[in-house]
Each structure stands twice: as C-alpha cells, then as structure tokens.
Write a protein that holds these residues in place. Structure first.
Motif, PDB file in Angstrom:
ATOM      1  N   PRO A  42       3.830   6.587   2.636  1.00 43.07           N
ATOM      2  CA  PRO A  42       3.632   5.676   1.511  1.00 43.07           C
ATOM      3  C   PRO A  42       3.562   6.425   0.177  1.00 43.07           C
ATOM      4  N   ILE A  43       3.813   5.688  -0.884  1.00 48.11           N
ATOM      5  CA  ILE A  43       3.767   6.243  -2.239  1.00 48.11           C
ATOM      6  C   ILE A  43       2.382   6.808  -2.516  1.00 48.11           C
ATOM      7  N   GLY A  44       2.331   7.954  -3.142  1.00 46.98           N
ATOM      8  CA  GLY A  44       1.046   8.547  -3.502  1.00 46.98           C
ATOM      9  C   GLY A  44       0.614   9.648  -2.558  1.00 46.98           C
ATOM     10  N   GLN A  45       1.289   9.774  -1.443  1.00 49.66           N
ATOM     11  CA  GLN A  45       0.903  10.809  -0.491  1.00 49.66           C
ATOM     12  C   GLN A  45       1.275  12.190  -1.034  1.00 49.66           C
ATOM     13  N   VAL A  46       0.370  13.145  -0.885  1.00 51.88           N
ATOM     14  CA  VAL A  46       0.568  14.478  -1.460  1.00 51.88           C
ATOM     15  C   VAL A  46       0.569  15.540  -0.364  1.00 51.88           C
ATOM     16  N   ARG A  47       1.464  16.494  -0.502  1.00 54.57           N
ATOM     17  CA  ARG A  47       1.456  17.657   0.375  1.00 54.57           C
ATOM     18  C   ARG A  47       1.517  18.929  -0.457  1.00 54.57           C
ATOM     19  N   CYS A  48       0.833  19.944   0.043  1.00 58.09           N
ATOM     20  CA  CYS A  48       0.838  21.223  -0.673  1.00 58.09           C
ATOM     21  C   CYS A  48       1.585  22.271   0.138  1.00 58.09           C
TER      22      CYS A  48
END
Ligand SMILES: [Zn+2]
Ligand SMILES: [Zn+2]
Length: 151
Positions: free
Chosen positions: A12-18
């Motif tokens: 979904p929109i907004g998911q963050v990965r580093c």
C-alpha cells in the motif's frame, strides 16, 4: 546500485523500506549511505544521503586528491508499465523486471554536487605565484629570498 522493488510495488501507499548501500568497485564510484524507498501513488520515491569520492584536481595547488561528496538524493521512480505518457514523466523509470536502478540518479547528483573550485584541504597553501612550487611541500627559494632581502 540496483534494487528489486517488485514486492514493494504490491504494498500500500506510504510503505517505507530502507536499504544500506555500500559499493566500491573499479567501474563505478564508491558509494556509501542509506536510502529510503517510499511507495507513492504513482511509483516509488527514493530519498537518502549518500557519500561518494571522486578524483579531483585541487584548484589551488593542482594536485590530484580524493574529494568526498555528500549526495542528497530525492527522486521519484515510475513503473515502466503504467506510465501515462512519456513526456509527462519527470523522473526515472523502474524497468520491466521491477528493478530500480540508482546509477543514473547518482551520476547526475554527483555532477551537480561537484564543487566549482575544489580544494584538497581547507588550509591548502597553493602554488608560489613566482616559481610555481607547491607550498604544501614547504617554502620555495622565492620565499627565502624575500625574507632575506626584507631584513
Ligand atoms: Zn591543494
Ligand atoms: Zn617560489
């Protein structure tokens, strides 16, 4: 600097990965740092701060040195498949195999960040305007002569 984002594009929109980036080989510039990939409505926004080192010539003493640059990256990547019209896209493309390639963005940011007048160190003594001697290596004969005649 290729990151497979197939998984993240399903999120979904907004998911963050580093991602930690640490690369050094002969073909490309050494790159170190961390990037965050944010799933946006249209694609993936890459932000991060990366360090790279380029060979530069000091504008004062004309010696080659390793110039460390900090690249503040912020680029949006769009999937190749559902891009509306090529002209409307400002940014980079995620290829058919869902690989987001940072190489070009890093290259562009490196060019933008390169200093106009690089100096090897803050207190670089430069060259003697008289004889061209590199004053970082010690005083030249001119300096000695001026000092003697100044007595
Ligand atoms: Zn210098
Ligand atoms: Zn001199």
């Amino acid at each position: 600097m290729r990151i497979n984002v197939a998984e993240q594009l399903k999120q979904p929109i907004g998911q963050v990965r580093c991602y930690q980036i640490s690369e050094s080989n002969d073909q490309e510039l050494p790159i170190q740092g961390e990037v965050q990939l944010l799933r946006t409505g249209r694609g993936i926004l890459v932000t991060g701060s990366l360090k790279t080192t380029v060979k530069s010539i000091c504008s004062r003493c004309l010696e080659e040195f390793d110039c460390t640059l900090t690249l503040d990256i912020e680029e949006e990547y769009f999937p190749n498949t559902d891009r509306p019209m090529a002209e409307e896209i400002e940014g980079f493309v995620i290829d058919e195999s869902h690989v987001l390639d940072l190489t070009e963005a890093i290259r562009q940011h490196t060019l933008l960040t390169l200093p106009m007048k690089p100096i090897c160190r803050e207190d670089c003594a430069g060259l003697c305007p008289n004889c061209g001697h590199n004053l970082n290596r010690g005083p030249c004969y001119c300096a000695r002569e001026t000092r003697e005649s100044g007595k």
